[in-house]
Design a protein around this motif. Sequence first.
Motif, PDB file in Angstrom:
ATOM      1  N   GLY A  87       0.815  -1.201   0.000  1.00 54.22           N
ATOM      2  CA  GLY A  87       0.000   0.000   0.000  1.00 54.22           C
ATOM      3  C   GLY A  87       0.852   1.256   0.000  1.00 54.22           C
ATOM      4  N   THR A  88       0.183   2.389   0.165  1.00 52.46           N
ATOM      5  CA  THR A  88       0.877   3.668   0.204  1.00 52.46           C
ATOM      6  C   THR A  88       0.011   4.674   0.958  1.00 52.46           C
ATOM      7  OG1 THR A  88       2.047   5.333  -1.108  1.00 52.46           O
ATOM      8  CG2 THR A  88      -0.089   4.581  -1.935  1.00 52.46           C
ATOM      9  N   GLY A  89       0.635   5.788   1.334  1.00 50.03           N
ATOM     10  CA  GLY A  89      -0.100   6.812   2.063  1.00 50.03           C
ATOM     11  C   GLY A  89       0.542   8.172   1.861  1.00 50.03           C
ATOM     12  N   SER A  90      -0.235   9.216   2.121  1.00 52.15           N
ATOM     13  CA  SER A  90       0.274  10.582   2.007  1.00 52.15           C
ATOM     14  C   SER A  90      -0.354  11.438   3.090  1.00 52.15           C
ATOM     15  CB  SER A  90      -0.026  11.170   0.632  1.00 52.15           C
ATOM     16  OG  SER A  90      -1.434  11.278   0.441  1.00 52.15           O
ATOM     17  N   THR A  91       0.348  12.488   3.488  1.00 48.04           N
ATOM     18  CA  THR A  91      -0.131  13.412   4.518  1.00 48.04           C
ATOM     19  C   THR A  91       0.282  14.826   4.164  1.00 48.04           C
ATOM     20  OG1 THR A  91      -0.110  11.795   6.326  1.00 48.04           O
ATOM     21  CG2 THR A  91       0.090  14.100   6.935  1.00 48.04           C
ATOM     22  N   GLN A  92      -0.668  15.761   4.311  1.00 45.48           N
ATOM     23  CA  GLN A  92      -0.396  17.188   4.221  1.00 45.48           C
ATOM     24  C   GLN A  92      -0.818  17.810   5.551  1.00 45.48           C
ATOM     25  OE1 GLN A  92      -2.648  15.883   1.614  1.00 45.48           O
ATOM     26  NE2 GLN A  92      -0.748  15.153   0.676  1.00 45.48           N
ATOM     27  N   GLN A  93       0.009  18.688   6.082  1.00 45.75           N
ATOM     28  CA  GLN A  93      -0.291  19.288   7.382  1.00 45.75           C
ATOM     29  C   GLN A  93       0.222  20.715   7.432  1.00 45.75           C
ATOM     30  OE1 GLN A  93       1.111  17.037  10.734  1.00 45.75           O
ATOM     31  NE2 GLN A  93       0.190  18.390  12.255  1.00 45.75           N
ATOM     32  N   SER A  94      -0.541  21.579   8.101  1.00 41.97           N
ATOM     33  CA  SER A  94      -0.105  22.956   8.333  1.00 41.97           C
ATOM     34  C   SER A  94      -0.362  23.315   9.784  1.00 41.97           C
ATOM     35  CB  SER A  94      -0.852  23.929   7.410  1.00 41.97           C
ATOM     36  OG  SER A  94      -2.243  23.915   7.683  1.00 41.97           O
ATOM     37  N   LEU A  95       0.596  23.988  10.399  1.00 46.18           N
ATOM     38  CA  LEU A  95       0.510  24.437  11.789  1.00 46.18           C
ATOM     39  C   LEU A  95       0.796  25.929  11.830  1.00 46.18           C
ATOM     40  CD1 LEU A  95       0.489  23.950  14.932  1.00 46.18           C
ATOM     41  CD2 LEU A  95       2.943  23.582  14.739  1.00 46.18           C
ATOM     42  N   THR A  96      -0.094  26.678  12.476  1.00 45.44           N
ATOM     43  CA  THR A  96       0.093  28.116  12.642  1.00 45.44           C
ATOM     44  C   THR A  96       0.006  28.445  14.120  1.00 45.44           C
ATOM     45  OG1 THR A  96      -0.977  28.497  10.505  1.00 45.44           O
ATOM     46  CG2 THR A  96      -0.694  30.402  11.946  1.00 45.44           C
ATOM     47  N   TYR A  97       0.966  29.236  14.606  1.00 40.11           N
ATOM     48  CA  TYR A  97       1.044  29.570  16.030  1.00 40.11           C
ATOM     49  C   TYR A  97       1.307  31.058  16.180  1.00 40.11           C
ATOM     50  CZ  TYR A  97       3.261  30.235  20.612  1.00 40.11           C
ATOM     51  OH  TYR A  97       3.606  30.701  21.860  1.00 40.11           O
ATOM     52  N   PHE A  98       0.649  31.654  17.179  1.00 45.60           N
ATOM     53  CA  PHE A  98       0.959  33.019  17.589  1.00 45.60           C
ATOM     54  C   PHE A  98       0.879  33.072  19.103  1.00 45.60           C
ATOM     55  CE2 PHE A  98      -0.621  37.123  19.088  1.00 45.60           C
ATOM     56  CZ  PHE A  98       0.398  37.955  18.645  1.00 45.60           C
ATOM     57  N   GLY A  99       1.931  33.616  19.738  1.00 45.08           N
ATOM     58  CA  GLY A  99       1.922  33.668  21.195  1.00 45.08           C
ATOM     59  C   GLY A  99       3.174  34.308  21.732  1.00 45.08           C
TER      60      GLY A  99
ATOM     61  N   ALA B 134       4.048  14.775   2.733  1.00 50.16           N
ATOM     62  CA  ALA B 134       4.770  13.506   2.652  1.00 50.16           C
ATOM     63  C   ALA B 134       3.965  12.519   1.816  1.00 50.16           C
ATOM     64  CB  ALA B 134       5.020  12.938   4.035  1.00 50.16           C
ATOM     65  N   THR B 135       4.657  11.711   1.019  1.00 47.19           N
ATOM     66  CA  THR B 135       4.027  10.684   0.193  1.00 47.19           C
ATOM     67  C   THR B 135       4.954   9.485   0.116  1.00 47.19           C
ATOM     68  OG1 THR B 135       2.831  12.309  -1.153  1.00 47.19           O
ATOM     69  CG2 THR B 135       3.106  10.107  -2.086  1.00 47.19           C
ATOM     70  N   GLY B 136       4.373   8.297   0.270  1.00 46.00           N
ATOM     71  CA  GLY B 136       5.156   7.075   0.128  1.00 46.00           C
ATOM     72  C   GLY B 136       6.291   6.962   1.114  1.00 46.00           C
ATOM     73  N   GLY B 137       6.127   7.522   2.313  1.00 45.95           N
ATOM     74  CA  GLY B 137       7.160   7.431   3.332  1.00 45.95           C
ATOM     75  C   GLY B 137       8.267   8.453   3.197  1.00 45.95           C
ATOM     76  N   LYS B 138       8.132   9.402   2.246  1.00 39.96           N
ATOM     77  CA  LYS B 138       9.167  10.411   2.033  1.00 39.96           C
ATOM     78  C   LYS B 138       8.602  11.802   2.296  1.00 39.96           C
ATOM     79  CE  LYS B 138      11.661   7.703  -1.457  1.00 39.96           C
ATOM     80  NZ  LYS B 138      12.185   7.698  -2.853  1.00 39.96           N
ATOM     81  N   LEU B 139       9.403  12.639   2.941  1.00 42.60           N
ATOM     82  CA  LEU B 139       9.024  14.019   3.191  1.00 42.60           C
ATOM     83  C   LEU B 139       9.376  14.843   1.950  1.00 42.60           C
ATOM     84  CD1 LEU B 139       7.879  15.850   5.434  1.00 42.60           C
ATOM     85  CD2 LEU B 139      10.240  16.361   6.091  1.00 42.60           C
ATOM     86  N   LEU B 140       8.332  15.325   1.251  1.00 47.96           N
ATOM     87  CA  LEU B 140       8.541  16.047   0.004  1.00 47.96           C
ATOM     88  C   LEU B 140       8.796  17.525   0.231  1.00 47.96           C
ATOM     89  CD1 LEU B 140       5.758  14.405  -2.201  1.00 47.96           C
ATOM     90  CD2 LEU B 140       8.138  13.686  -1.870  1.00 47.96           C
ATOM     91  N   THR B 141       8.029  18.147   1.138  1.00 52.20           N
ATOM     92  CA  THR B 141       8.222  19.566   1.441  1.00 52.20           C
ATOM     93  C   THR B 141       8.139  19.780   2.941  1.00 52.20           C
ATOM     94  OG1 THR B 141       5.855  20.090   1.227  1.00 52.20           O
ATOM     95  CG2 THR B 141       7.220  20.294  -0.745  1.00 52.20           C
ATOM     96  N   ASP B 142       8.901  20.754   3.425  1.00 49.66           N
ATOM     97  CA  ASP B 142       8.887  21.130   4.839  1.00 49.66           C
ATOM     98  C   ASP B 142       9.294  22.597   4.896  1.00 49.66           C
ATOM     99  OD1 ASP B 142       9.040  21.441   7.547  1.00 49.66           O
ATOM    100  OD2 ASP B 142      10.388  19.749   7.907  1.00 49.66           O
ATOM    101  N   ILE B 143       8.300  23.474   5.038  1.00 51.48           N
ATOM    102  CA  ILE B 143       8.531  24.915   4.961  1.00 51.48           C
ATOM    103  C   ILE B 143       8.115  25.554   6.283  1.00 51.48           C
ATOM    104  CG2 ILE B 143       7.971  27.052   3.746  1.00 51.48           C
ATOM    105  CD1 ILE B 143       7.284  25.332   1.305  1.00 51.48           C
ATOM    106  N   SER B 144       9.019  26.308   6.892  1.00 53.61           N
ATOM    107  CA  SER B 144       8.735  27.018   8.143  1.00 53.61           C
ATOM    108  C   SER B 144       9.009  28.502   7.951  1.00 53.61           C
ATOM    109  CB  SER B 144       9.597  26.475   9.292  1.00 53.61           C
ATOM    110  OG  SER B 144       9.328  25.113   9.528  1.00 53.61           O
ATOM    111  N   THR B 145       8.172  29.341   8.570  1.00 55.23           N
ATOM    112  CA  THR B 145       8.383  30.787   8.534  1.00 55.23           C
ATOM    113  C   THR B 145       8.056  31.360   9.902  1.00 55.23           C
ATOM    114  OG1 THR B 145       6.119  31.369   7.889  1.00 55.23           O
ATOM    115  CG2 THR B 145       7.671  30.850   6.116  1.00 55.23           C
ATOM    116  N   SER B 146       8.528  32.564  10.150  1.00 60.35           N
ATOM    117  CA  SER B 146       8.226  33.275  11.391  1.00 60.35           C
ATOM    118  C   SER B 146       7.393  34.519  11.121  1.00 60.35           C
ATOM    119  CB  SER B 146       9.515  33.653  12.121  1.00 60.35           C
ATOM    120  OG  SER B 146      10.336  34.456  11.284  1.00 60.35           O
TER     121      SER B 146
END
Length: 591
Positions: free
Chosen positions: A547-559, A570-582
Motif C-alpha cells: 500500500g501507500t499513504g500521504s499526509t499534508q499538514q499545516s501548523l500556525t502559532y501566535f503567542g 509527505a508521500t510514500g514514506g518520504k518528506l517532500l516539502t517542509d517549509i517554516s516561517t516566522s
Amino acid sequence: MYLQVHYITTIILTSLSLSTSQPHRLHHHKPPQQPLLTNPQPIQSIELTPPLPTTHLPEPPRECTLTILRHSFADTVNKPPYSVVYSAPRRCPPPWSSAVLRLSGSISGEQYDRIAAVWLAGAELLRTSTPEPSVNGTFWNVYKDVTRYTSLLQQSNIELSMMLENLVNDEFTGVYHINLTLFLYKDQKAVKPNICPRKLGLQKTGNSCENNDEQPADLIIPVVDEGNNGYWFRIEHELDVVSRRIQIPKNAKRIMLELYVSYHGDDEFWYSNPPNEYILLNNLGTRRGNGAYREVLVRIDGKFVGSEVPFPVIFTGGVNPLVWEPVVAIGAFDLPSYDFDLTPFLGLLVDGKSHSFEIAVANANGLWLVDANLHVWIDKGFSKVKANLGFYKPPDFYELREYQYNQLDGSFEIEALRASSYSGWVSSSSGNFTTSVTKKMHITSLITFLNNGTYKTVEHKTKVKTSISVISDTGLVVSSKRSKRKTSLTVITSTVPGTEKDTSMMITNITHTLKENITNGLLRTSVVNNQVSGGWMLVKDHSVLSGTGSTQQSLTYFGQSGCFTRSVEATGGKLLTDISTSVCPSLFQEA
C-alpha cells in the motif's frame, strides 16, 4: 439532564466474513521488508508542534545539558519501569527560567507502536507513543517544556522512571533505544521579574508575582498507582474508579490537577465504536462497543470537580500506518495533558485530613491508562490558610443518542453537553481571593455504515470553553484566563475483498483539526493545526501486505514565542516539502 432516543429498524442476524468484519480492525503494523540498498539511511519521524518558550528570539543561554536516562527497551511486557536515580546538576544550580525534556529514540526491525511515559518521583512528565519502524530504521525526537515541574527538577536522589512495554520475538524484532536529556535555561529577566502588572492587581512578593500561574508550583503530589506495573492506573470497565488518598498542606493557597490519559485495546478508537446492540444483533466478533462517547471524570471524595473528553490521538499503527510515515498524527509523540483548577475546593482540602482523589472513564470499554499530578502553591507566610467553597452545584449534563440501522448498515448519532460552574475563596497572607471556574463542553459524534458495513464514516467534534478568574475582596480582578478549543476528526474507510485469499483492500481518508485560543491577562496564544491524510493498503488480519499513504499538514502559532508557521507534505514514506516561517499571519480564526 439525560435523554436517550433509539430508532431501530428490522435486524437480521448475520455471520460475517473476513471482508465485512475488517472495518472494525483499525490497528495494523507494516509488513516485513528488505532494506533498500540505494537509500540505506534511517528515516526521521516528526510531529508538528508549536514552538517551545525557549525557541523565541533571543533564546536565553542554555545553562546545562544533562543526560538523565539511556536504555534499550526490548522484551519488557509485564516488567516494571526502568528506573535511575536523578539529581539536580550542581554545576548549574537553580533558579532556572525554563527546562526542556528531550526524548530521542531509534528502532529498526519489525514492531508495533508502543505507549510510553516518564515519571519523576512518581509525577508524570511525558506521555508519548512510538513510531513503527521504516524499512531502514526510524529515529525521532520529542521536545517538551517541563518548566512547571521545577520543584521536582531541583531535587536530588529521587527516582526517574520510564515505562515502555515492548514485545520481542521471532516476528517482532524491533528494540526501542531511548535517550532522555534535560536542557536547563537561565534568563535573569524571567527568573527575577522587576515589574508586576498592577492593572491586573498582581502584587510583588519576593521575586515572584502573586496569583501568576506562570510561576511553577511549590509542590507536586502524584495521583498515581504504586509503580510496580507503571505509575499509571489501569481502567478497563465503565464502573472502574481509581483513586489515591492524599493530604494537602494546611497552608496551600492554590491547587491545580494535571490529568494524563491514553486509550488502548478495545477503546483505542473509542470515537468510532458502535453501540453494543448493533454488535450483538449482527453477531460481530469485535468487542469495540459501548458507543462513541467517552468522558474522563475527576472527583474528590465522590464530589464531581471536573471532566474532559480527551483529544482523539491516532497512534502510528492506527487506521493506516502508511500515512504516518514520516509525519505522525497530531499528539502522537506528545499526548496532551489536561488541567483542572481545584482552588475553589481548597476549603474541603486544608483540614489536615487525607482526601480521595478519584478518576473514572464514562462508558470505558477497554484499557485506559490514567494518572494525575497535583500542583500545589504554598503560602510561606501562613502555617494555615482559611478557605471555603462558595458556589457549587452538580454539573448540568445532556445526552441524545439516535441509532438507526438495518443489518450491517446504519447511523449512530450522539450529542452531549456538559456545563459546570463553581467558586471558592482563600484567605492567605496575601489577602482574600475568590477563584471562579466555569466550563462548557459540546460533543457531537456521527458514525455511518454503508454497503453492508464495508463503508464507514466517523465524524467526531468537540467544543470546550473554560473561564478562570481570581478576584480580590475589594472586587479587583487579579487574573483572568479564558480558553476556547475546537477539535474535529473525520475518518472514512472503504473495504473490499482483496486479490489474495483472506485479504482485504482498504482505502482510508483522515482529516484532523485542532484550534485553540488562550487569553491569559494581556497575553494571547493561538494555535491552528490541520492534517489531511489518505492512502490504501492490502491487509491480512492486522498485517499490511502492501500500500501507500500521504499526509499534508499545516501548523500556525501566535503567542509569547512569537509567530510560527510550518507546512509539510509527505508521500510514500518520504518528506517532500517542509517549509517554516516566522511571519505573523494577518488574521487568526477564533477557536
